[in-house]
Enzyme design. Sequence first.
Site, mmCIF file in Angstrom:
data_model
loop_
_atom_site.group_PDB
_atom_site.id
_atom_site.type_symbol
_atom_site.label_atom_id
_atom_site.label_comp_id
_atom_site.label_asym_id
_atom_site.label_seq_id
_atom_site.Cartn_x
_atom_site.Cartn_y
_atom_site.Cartn_z
ATOM 1 N N GLU A 1 1.041 -1.315 0.445
ATOM 2 C CA GLU A 1 0.294 0.147 0.396
ATOM 3 C C GLU A 1 1.097 1.427 0.010
ATOM 4 O O GLU A 1 2.390 1.692 0.559
ATOM 5 C CB GLU A 1 -0.788 0.097 1.195
ATOM 6 C CG GLU A 1 -1.263 -1.055 0.855
ATOM 7 C CD GLU A 1 -2.421 -1.426 2.771
ATOM 8 O OE1 GLU A 1 -2.409 0.084 3.455
ATOM 9 O OE2 GLU A 1 -2.771 -2.107 3.140
ATOM 10 N N CYS B 1 5.996 -7.660 8.127
ATOM 11 C CA CYS B 1 6.866 -6.726 8.631
ATOM 12 C C CYS B 1 7.439 -7.975 9.877
ATOM 13 O O CYS B 1 6.150 -7.890 10.378
ATOM 14 C CB CYS B 1 6.311 -5.590 8.943
ATOM 15 S SG CYS B 1 7.412 -4.233 10.615
ATOM 16 N N CYS C 1 5.171 -4.607 16.224
ATOM 17 C CA CYS C 1 4.267 -4.525 16.749
ATOM 18 C C CYS C 1 3.063 -4.211 17.771
ATOM 19 O O CYS C 1 2.061 -4.623 16.485
ATOM 20 C CB CYS C 1 5.183 -2.571 17.345
ATOM 21 S SG CYS C 1 6.173 -2.439 16.029
ATOM 22 N N SER D 1 10.030 5.815 15.835
ATOM 23 C CA SER D 1 8.974 5.669 16.267
ATOM 24 C C SER D 1 9.437 4.974 18.041
ATOM 25 O O SER D 1 9.928 3.738 18.567
ATOM 26 C CB SER D 1 7.932 4.085 15.770
ATOM 27 O OG SER D 1 8.074 4.271 14.344
ATOM 28 N N CYS E 1 -1.335 2.023 8.560
ATOM 29 C CA CYS E 1 -0.250 1.090 7.538
ATOM 30 C C CYS E 1 -1.090 -0.327 7.840
ATOM 31 O O CYS E 1 -1.528 -1.026 8.856
ATOM 32 C CB CYS E 1 0.833 0.872 8.665
ATOM 33 S SG CYS E 1 1.658 2.110 9.280
HETATM 34 N N1 SAH Z 1 8.571 0.261 11.154
HETATM 35 C C1 SAH Z 1 8.735 2.023 11.323
HETATM 36 C C2 SAH Z 1 7.943 2.336 9.928
HETATM 37 C C3 SAH Z 1 5.932 2.021 9.469
HETATM 38 S S1 SAH Z 1 5.241 2.150 10.699
HETATM 39 C C4 SAH Z 1 8.782 2.384 11.681
HETATM 40 O O1 SAH Z 1 7.848 1.670 12.853
HETATM 41 O O2 SAH Z 1 8.813 3.425 12.604
HETATM 42 C C5 SAH Z 1 4.822 4.787 10.801
HETATM 43 C C6 SAH Z 1 4.756 4.828 12.374
HETATM 44 O O3 SAH Z 1 3.309 4.432 12.340
HETATM 45 C C7 SAH Z 1 4.884 3.935 13.184
HETATM 46 O O4 SAH Z 1 4.937 5.493 14.104
HETATM 47 C C8 SAH Z 1 3.598 2.828 14.158
HETATM 48 O O5 SAH Z 1 4.342 2.877 15.153
HETATM 49 C C9 SAH Z 1 2.950 4.443 13.621
HETATM 50 N N2 SAH Z 1 1.293 2.790 13.082
HETATM 51 C C10 SAH Z 1 1.643 1.604 13.062
HETATM 52 N N3 SAH Z 1 0.124 0.966 13.153
HETATM 53 C C11 SAH Z 1 -0.738 2.658 13.876
HETATM 54 C C12 SAH Z 1 -2.155 2.850 13.932
HETATM 55 N N4 SAH Z 1 -3.096 2.525 13.510
HETATM 56 N N5 SAH Z 1 -2.422 4.453 14.140
HETATM 57 C C13 SAH Z 1 -1.139 4.996 13.973
HETATM 58 N N6 SAH Z 1 -0.381 5.214 14.256
HETATM 59 C C14 SAH Z 1 0.481 3.502 13.591
#
Ligand code: SAH
Length: 348
Positions: free
Chosen positions: A97, A117, A121, A219, A338
């Site tokens: 996406e 991934c 998390c 993050s 995401c």
């Molecule tokens: N792996 C990388 C980049 C991808 S995630 C990272 O961890 O930074 C991009 C950002 O979106 C990250 O800060 C992640 O924690 C956040 N994110 C993931 N799911 C989310 C959600 N449901 N709502 C808001 N932010 C989210």
Amino acid sequence: MRQYSGGKMKNIFDLTVEDLEEYFINKGSKKFHALQLFNFLYEKRIKNIEEVTTIKKELLEEIKKDFSFDEIKLVLVEKDKDVSKYLFELYDKEHIEAVLMRHDYGLSVCVSSQVGCNMGCCFCESGRRKKVRNLEVYEMVEELLLIEEETKEKITHVVVMGIGEPFDNYDNLVKFLKIINHPKGLSIGARHITVSTCGIIPKIEEFSNLPLQINLAISLHAPNNKLRSEIMPINKVYPLDELIKAIKKYIEKTNRRVTFEYILLKDINDSKKCALELANLVKGINCYINLIPYNETNNLSFMRSNTVQIMEFYDILKKNNVNVTIRREFGSKISAACGQLRSKKEEL
Ligand code: SAH
């Protein structure tokens, strides 16, 4: 007619200018063809290599034999007022996406860097599906090319914050950044590009040696080691105190401000105590904190903090002289967090 290579050959959009220079030199030709070819691929957007007028026919034939020109396929677009979400199909039928956001300062696109991934998390939709593979350079580049083709507009900003951990696909990421930043490539200014990582320390150090002024976002999501390990397993490998040390080193070396992303999760990391702890943690660091209202998903039980709580958290940081913003929200209607669109499509 050329066969579709199905990802088996090196793709023309995998190559940086330096790679192409090397290619032309190895062919006994001139390295200036690299910039000429870049110009045709990225500025003129020619689809048929035979239309390249500055390189002689025999050499064009070689290029046609040596590289694939396969494209990823745009299979779905969901549009809302200021945000569009794009779903692409790759040669192996995997899906990724990208999200386009309209800001007053320009058009920004959030790109994916992997299929799935491995960071796990627990609040993140993307991590529900383990990494299948890294994205190839051309697949990341084409996310942008196909969106520009669809919108007929120029992308001005890029954030690598889609599905995947970019520092877990480091070499391809760097080539991608070089291509999109190059004046004859997509010409997106380094200061308009942001890479977001969950905190892979050795790569943060490598990134500080990259001679490009690209922004780094971390993050963070928790102000102490215990909580961070609970919601982000990567913290057990690269604990918070070491991460902070690495970031301080990064700033010392690059003189660049970093961004900390902090999702506010109801009753998990949004207390006043957490806010104070966070203020303390980043004290003296050249940074700003981006508070992110959590985008709730059907598949995970985490909830977004309520607005009062978010404002209280924000005020505490402000009072403690932390640079802080609350992220403007895009696309909660069109599953723009995401991994949400892909999940919907594949019904994971
Ligand atoms: N792996 C990388 C980049 C991808 S995630 C990272 O961890 O930074 C991009 C950002 O979106 C990250 O800060 C992640 O924690 C956040 N994110 C993931 N799911 C989310 C959600 N449901 N709502 C808001 N932010 C989210």
